[in-house]
Design a protein around this motif. Structure first.
Motif, mmCIF file in Angstrom:
data_model
loop_
_atom_site.group_PDB
_atom_site.id
_atom_site.type_symbol
_atom_site.label_atom_id
_atom_site.label_comp_id
_atom_site.label_asym_id
_atom_site.label_seq_id
_atom_site.Cartn_x
_atom_site.Cartn_y
_atom_site.Cartn_z
ATOM 1 N N MET A 219 0.783 -1.145 -0.028
ATOM 2 C CA MET A 219 0.105 -0.071 -0.054
ATOM 3 C C MET A 219 0.907 1.242 0.248
ATOM 4 S SD MET A 219 -1.117 2.770 1.979
ATOM 5 C CE MET A 219 -0.594 2.066 3.755
ATOM 6 N N ASN A 220 1.850 1.531 0.938
ATOM 7 C CA ASN A 220 2.717 2.389 1.021
ATOM 8 C C ASN A 220 3.601 2.837 -0.359
ATOM 9 O OD1 ASN A 220 4.175 4.673 2.893
ATOM 10 N ND2 ASN A 220 5.902 3.179 1.794
ATOM 11 N N ASP A 221 4.025 1.805 -0.911
ATOM 12 C CA ASP A 221 4.807 1.680 -2.157
ATOM 13 C C ASP A 221 4.031 2.157 -3.286
ATOM 14 O OD1 ASP A 221 6.890 1.000 -0.283
ATOM 15 O OD2 ASP A 221 7.016 -1.077 -1.010
ATOM 16 N N THR A 222 2.767 1.855 -3.289
ATOM 17 C CA THR A 222 1.959 2.212 -4.673
ATOM 18 C C THR A 222 1.343 3.067 -4.642
ATOM 19 O OG1 THR A 222 0.336 0.496 -3.976
ATOM 20 C CG2 THR A 222 2.046 -0.468 -5.358
ATOM 21 N N MET A 223 0.757 3.511 -3.425
ATOM 22 C CA MET A 223 -0.412 4.608 -3.144
ATOM 23 C C MET A 223 -0.039 6.002 -2.634
ATOM 24 S SD MET A 223 -3.084 3.238 -3.907
ATOM 25 C CE MET A 223 -4.331 4.348 -3.522
ATOM 26 N N GLU A 224 1.533 6.024 -2.269
ATOM 27 C CA GLU A 224 1.837 7.222 -1.786
ATOM 28 C C GLU A 224 0.951 8.183 -0.652
ATOM 29 O OE1 GLU A 224 2.843 9.822 -4.951
ATOM 30 O OE2 GLU A 224 4.313 8.248 -5.819
ATOM 31 N N PRO A 225 0.587 7.399 0.150
ATOM 32 C CA PRO A 225 -0.170 8.081 1.289
ATOM 33 C C PRO A 225 0.432 9.113 2.072
ATOM 34 C CG PRO A 225 0.537 5.986 2.056
ATOM 35 C CD PRO A 225 1.191 5.960 0.533
ATOM 36 N N ALA A 226 -0.547 10.036 2.600
ATOM 37 C CA ALA A 226 -0.138 10.986 3.428
ATOM 38 C C ALA A 226 -0.306 10.440 4.742
ATOM 39 C CB ALA A 226 -0.632 12.360 3.286
ATOM 40 N N TYR A 227 0.714 10.304 5.682
ATOM 41 C CA TYR A 227 0.392 9.771 7.083
ATOM 42 C C TYR A 227 0.069 11.027 8.030
ATOM 43 C CZ TYR A 227 2.004 5.412 5.513
ATOM 44 O OH TYR A 227 2.397 4.195 4.650
ATOM 45 N N VAL A 228 -1.175 11.170 8.739
ATOM 46 C CA VAL A 228 -1.475 12.161 9.421
ATOM 47 C C VAL A 228 -2.247 11.927 10.606
ATOM 48 C CG1 VAL A 228 -2.105 13.286 7.343
ATOM 49 C CG2 VAL A 228 -3.783 11.967 8.238
ATOM 50 N N THR A 229 -2.353 12.505 11.528
ATOM 51 C CA THR A 229 -3.269 12.229 12.980
ATOM 52 C C THR A 229 -4.327 13.267 12.739
ATOM 53 O OG1 THR A 229 -1.626 13.603 14.132
ATOM 54 C CG2 THR A 229 -1.495 11.226 14.047
ATOM 55 N N ASP A 230 -4.427 14.205 13.770
ATOM 56 C CA ASP A 230 -5.589 15.235 14.067
ATOM 57 C C ASP A 230 -5.821 15.824 12.840
ATOM 58 O OD1 ASP A 230 -6.359 13.814 16.333
ATOM 59 O OD2 ASP A 230 -5.163 15.339 17.574
ATOM 60 N N GLU A 231 -4.909 16.216 11.932
ATOM 61 C CA GLU A 231 -4.795 17.348 10.884
ATOM 62 C C GLU A 231 -5.792 16.740 9.866
ATOM 63 O OE1 GLU A 231 -0.587 15.235 10.426
ATOM 64 O OE2 GLU A 231 -2.128 15.743 11.947
#
Length: 367
Positions: A219-231
């Motif tokens: 998932m990380n390598d193909t989707m380029e997710p932004a890792y966030v919490t409350d923002e």
């Protein structure tokens, strides 16, 4: 678990006023009780998540009991635990289910005197059933809020049928590459992978942990997710991305602010959780602590807290009012998360699993 609540929540004045219109919300006390005289102390130290309480609740409690409330906040269960071990003394803590299990296991909390908490009878039986997962006897805690983890998505970008068909696997659909927020929490991060693969989120089987790790790496390598919490809350209100993992109470707020956003709890299962109040073993003002707990689960205070924060009340009548046509969360599905998900689970305390996931979670996010 990284703390699931946001530091967001300033609901509009109109919504706050609605509490009085709907017959809910806490009021200034009509009579006062002298805490010093009744309990032998008049200072209460509370340790809770940030922005997890209504605007007037503390002030009204102080007036009612002629007392002072020191209300400190923490960002995660682990931060709270570390401070407690460091010798900090509090009268009331507000941890999550799995942390309550740990505190019980280590004898860091005391039994409650339920005769001093008559409002315990107002807690929804559905929530009481979840309570048995982390406090089987029901003698050490009283629920405060509850909810689940799910997906918030932009209906103008993501097809509803596709979300329902794929569930958690939508997070690996390359159509949404770079258009995804992933919650930066090792527990819920892995929970999603475990559920997508058909496993329990409390598994300790090495092969299942490894499979979930590989799922996340892909998932990380193909989707380029932004890792966030409350923002993630303000970001989804602003429609910054198409899909986000989010806690139900935060999702309720997002949906109330952006009509293009929708909520879905995947059928593969999810984390259902309860945050509850406990009294530490080293508390110095237990009588006033019981009074605080009793006040927090009164219908009036539950209404004010739940409306202000957006998380689901543990009082069924409050949920009914706030989700009614006159309520702040009318037709907001995230405010009333499901209670009948066959594959939904509560996290359990497992230090070995926590260590396993911590190391792998950091590796997942390395590109």
């Amino acid at each position: 678990m990284f703390w699931k609540k946001s530091e967001k929540i300033i609901i509009s004045a109109a919504m706050i006023t609605l509490a009085g219109c709907a017959g809910g919300g806490s009021k200034e006390p009509e009579e006062t009780i002298d805490a010093k005289e009744k309990f032998g102390c008049n200072v209460l130290n509370v340790f809770a998540p940030g922005e997890y309480i209504g605007e007037n609740v503390i002030g009204n409690f102080e007036k009612k009991y002629n007392a002072k409330v020191n209300y400190d906040t923490f960002e995660s269960n682990e931060m709270m635990y570390t401070k407690l071990l460091g010798g900090s003394s509090y009268d009331v803590l507000l941890p999550s289910d799995y942390m309550i299990e740990q505190l019980l296991d280590e004898n860091l909390i005391q039994k409650l005197d339920l005769s001093q908490i008559p409002n315990a009878s107002l807690v929804d039986p559905v929530v009481r059933a979840m309570e048995k997962e982390y406090d089987p006897s029901g003698e050490y805690s009283q629920p405060y809020f509850w909810g689940t983890v799910g997906l918030v998505y932009d209906k103008t970008v993501v097809d509803e049928n596709k979300v329902k068909e794929k569930g958690w696997e939508i997070l690996k659909d390359t159509e949404y590459k770079g258009n995804l927020y992933y919650y930066d929490s090792q527990r819920d991060g892995f929970m999603i992978a475990f559920k997508a693969l058909g496993y329990s989120m409390n598994t300790d089987k090495p092969e299942e942990i490894e499979a979930a790790y590989q799922w996340l790496k892909e998932m990380n390598d193909t989707m380029e997710p932004a890792y966030v919490t409350d923002e993630v809350i303000d970001a989804m209100i602003n429609s910054d991305k198409a899909i986000a993992i989010i806690y139900s109470g935060d999702a309720a707020y997002v949906l109330s602010e952006n009509e293009n956003m929708a909520w879905y709890e995947p059928e593969q299962g999810t984390n259902k959780w309860v945050d509850a109040m406990v009294i530490p073993a080293n508390a110095s003002c237990t009588g006033l602590a019981h009074a605080w707990i009793n006040e927090m689960i009164s219908e009036e205070v539950q209404y004010e807290n739940s409306e202000y924060v957006g998380y689901t009340s543990v009082n069924a009548e409050v949920v009914k009012k706030l989700s009614s046509e006159e309520g702040a969360y009318f037709e907001d599905p995230a405010y009333t998360p499901r209670t009948n998900g066959a594959k939904d689970e509560v996290f359990h305390y497992n230090p070995e699993l926590k260590r396993e996931l911590s190391d792998r979670w950091n590796k997942v996010k390395v590109n």
